[in-house]
Design a protein around this motif. Structure first.
Motif, PDB file in Angstrom:
ATOM      1  N   ARG A  92     -17.037 -30.074 104.949  1.00 46.24           N
ATOM      2  CA  ARG A  92     -17.425 -30.840 106.145  1.00 46.24           C
ATOM      3  C   ARG A  92     -18.772 -30.304 106.640  1.00 46.24           C
ATOM      4  O   ARG A  92     -18.824 -29.382 107.449  1.00 46.24           O
ATOM      5  N   PRO A 137     -14.568 -34.649 102.988  1.00 42.74           N
ATOM      6  CA  PRO A 137     -14.168 -34.383 101.597  1.00 42.74           C
ATOM      7  C   PRO A 137     -13.715 -35.601 100.807  1.00 42.74           C
ATOM      8  O   PRO A 137     -14.040 -35.717  99.629  1.00 42.74           O
ATOM      9  N   THR A 189      -7.671 -39.500 103.516  1.00 41.44           N
ATOM     10  CA  THR A 189      -7.102 -38.182 103.835  1.00 41.44           C
ATOM     11  C   THR A 189      -6.990 -38.096 105.361  1.00 41.44           C
ATOM     12  O   THR A 189      -7.771 -38.718 106.082  1.00 41.44           O
ATOM     13  N   PRO A 190      -6.038 -37.292 105.848  1.00 42.33           N
ATOM     14  CA  PRO A 190      -5.696 -37.405 107.270  1.00 42.33           C
ATOM     15  C   PRO A 190      -6.784 -36.928 108.235  1.00 42.33           C
ATOM     16  O   PRO A 190      -7.123 -37.649 109.189  1.00 42.33           O
ATOM     17  N   VAL A 191      -7.297 -35.733 108.020  1.00 38.53           N
ATOM     18  CA  VAL A 191      -8.280 -35.200 108.977  1.00 38.53           C
ATOM     19  C   VAL A 191      -9.531 -36.082 108.980  1.00 38.53           C
ATOM     20  O   VAL A 191     -10.084 -36.427 110.033  1.00 38.53           O
ATOM     21  N   CYS A 192      -9.972 -36.467 107.782  1.00 37.59           N
ATOM     22  CA  CYS A 192     -11.169 -37.319 107.667  1.00 37.59           C
ATOM     23  C   CYS A 192     -10.978 -38.635 108.408  1.00 37.59           C
ATOM     24  O   CYS A 192     -11.900 -39.152 109.038  1.00 37.59           O
ATOM     25  N   ALA A 211     -12.251 -28.062 104.763  1.00 36.40           N
ATOM     26  CA  ALA A 211     -11.504 -29.333 104.759  1.00 36.40           C
ATOM     27  C   ALA A 211     -10.367 -29.333 105.776  1.00 36.40           C
ATOM     28  O   ALA A 211     -10.020 -30.371 106.337  1.00 36.40           O
TER      29      ALA A 211
HETATM   30  C1  BEZ Z   1      -8.144 -34.182 105.184  1.00 35.66           C
HETATM   31  O1  BEZ Z   1      -9.043 -34.892 105.598  1.00 35.66           O
HETATM   32  O2  BEZ Z   1      -7.070 -34.097 105.780  1.00 35.66           O
HETATM   33  C2  BEZ Z   1      -8.344 -33.350 103.933  1.00 35.66           C
HETATM   34  C3  BEZ Z   1      -9.279 -33.729 102.997  1.00 35.66           C
HETATM   35  C4  BEZ Z   1      -9.433 -32.975 101.841  1.00 35.66           C
HETATM   36  C5  BEZ Z   1      -8.667 -31.853 101.651  1.00 35.66           C
HETATM   37  C6  BEZ Z   1      -7.743 -31.475 102.617  1.00 35.66           C
HETATM   38  C7  BEZ Z   1      -7.577 -32.226 103.769  1.00 35.66           C
END
Ligand code: BEZ
Length: 208
Positions: free
Chosen positions: A122, A38, A42-45, A141
């Motif tokens: 994703r 996304p 950003t944390p998860v990415c 996301a």
């Molecule tokens: C994430 O990568 O943490 C993330 C990216 C976009 C929206 C929410 C979380």
């Protein structure tokens, strides 16, 4: 309309962290994984891109080229790469598409407006050497993908492209496989000697 299995993966030419890339040319005669995330920073990415970078040798062993995408520009990707290196302990070692004009996101239907009208979900597309879409995945996301599962699926896709077999639930490389129902018992005796029949439609053999 969304891309479906068996469709030709649309070609495109875009700017990436590794310069301008024409997608089909980049893939050459091998397999490909195109995956979107996304947003940069950003944390998860951050964890996902680090994980894919660590798994690059595993993709290479399978003759798979990976390419990421987000709607952020190249300079943002490049700055973010330093954070990925710092926090995930690995350098970004594959190209990430800068899709600020959403050209690729639209081609591949990676923006799902009811989830978010500006950011890509994703998405994952596995593309075969014939440039056809072999697998699609869509995660929200909030949920990081399991890239070991992606490698497992690629193992199955590559095996079943070569042999008249299918892979059972939770199969992993090296485990027994299923002989497809299109194979007669006479053919199976020649192709898979010693195969086991549990039901006429459920026959197992060693992984070819
Ligand atoms: C994430 O990568 O943490 C993330 C990216 C976009 C929206 C929410 C979380």
């Amino acid at each position: 309309m969304a891309l479906r299995l068996g469709d030709t993966a649309p070609d495109f030419t875009v700017d990436t962290t590794e310069g301008r890339i024409s997608f089909h040319q980049y893939l050459g005669n091998g397999w490909g994984v195109l995956f979107s995330h996304p947003k940069d920073f950003t944390p998860v990415c951050t964890t996902e891109l680090g994980r894919v970078a660590k798994l690059k040798p595993e993709f290479e062993k399978r003759n798979v080229k990976v390419i990421g995408l987000s709607v952020d520009p190249v300079d943002s990707h490049s700055k973010w790469a330093a954070d990925i290196h710092e926090t995930q302990g690995v350098k970004l070692n594959f190209p990430v598409i800068a899709d600020a004009d959403r050209k690729v996101s639209d081609l591949y239907d990676m923006i799902h407006p009811n989830a978010n009208d500006t950011l890509t979900v994703r998405s994952v597309f596995v593309i075969g050497p014939d440039k056809k879409v072999k697998l699609t995945l869509t995660y929200p996301a909030s949920t990081g993908r399991n890239f070991d599962e992606l490698l497992r699926v690629i193992d199955s896709l590559q095996l079943t492209a070569q042999h008249r077999v299918a892979t059972p639930a939770d199969w992993k490389r090296g485990e027994d496989v299923i002989i497809t129902t299109a194979v007669t018992n006479d053919e199976a005796n020649k192709l898979f000697p010693g195969f086991k029949t549990l039901k006429p439609y459920l026959r197992y053999t060693k992984q070819p």
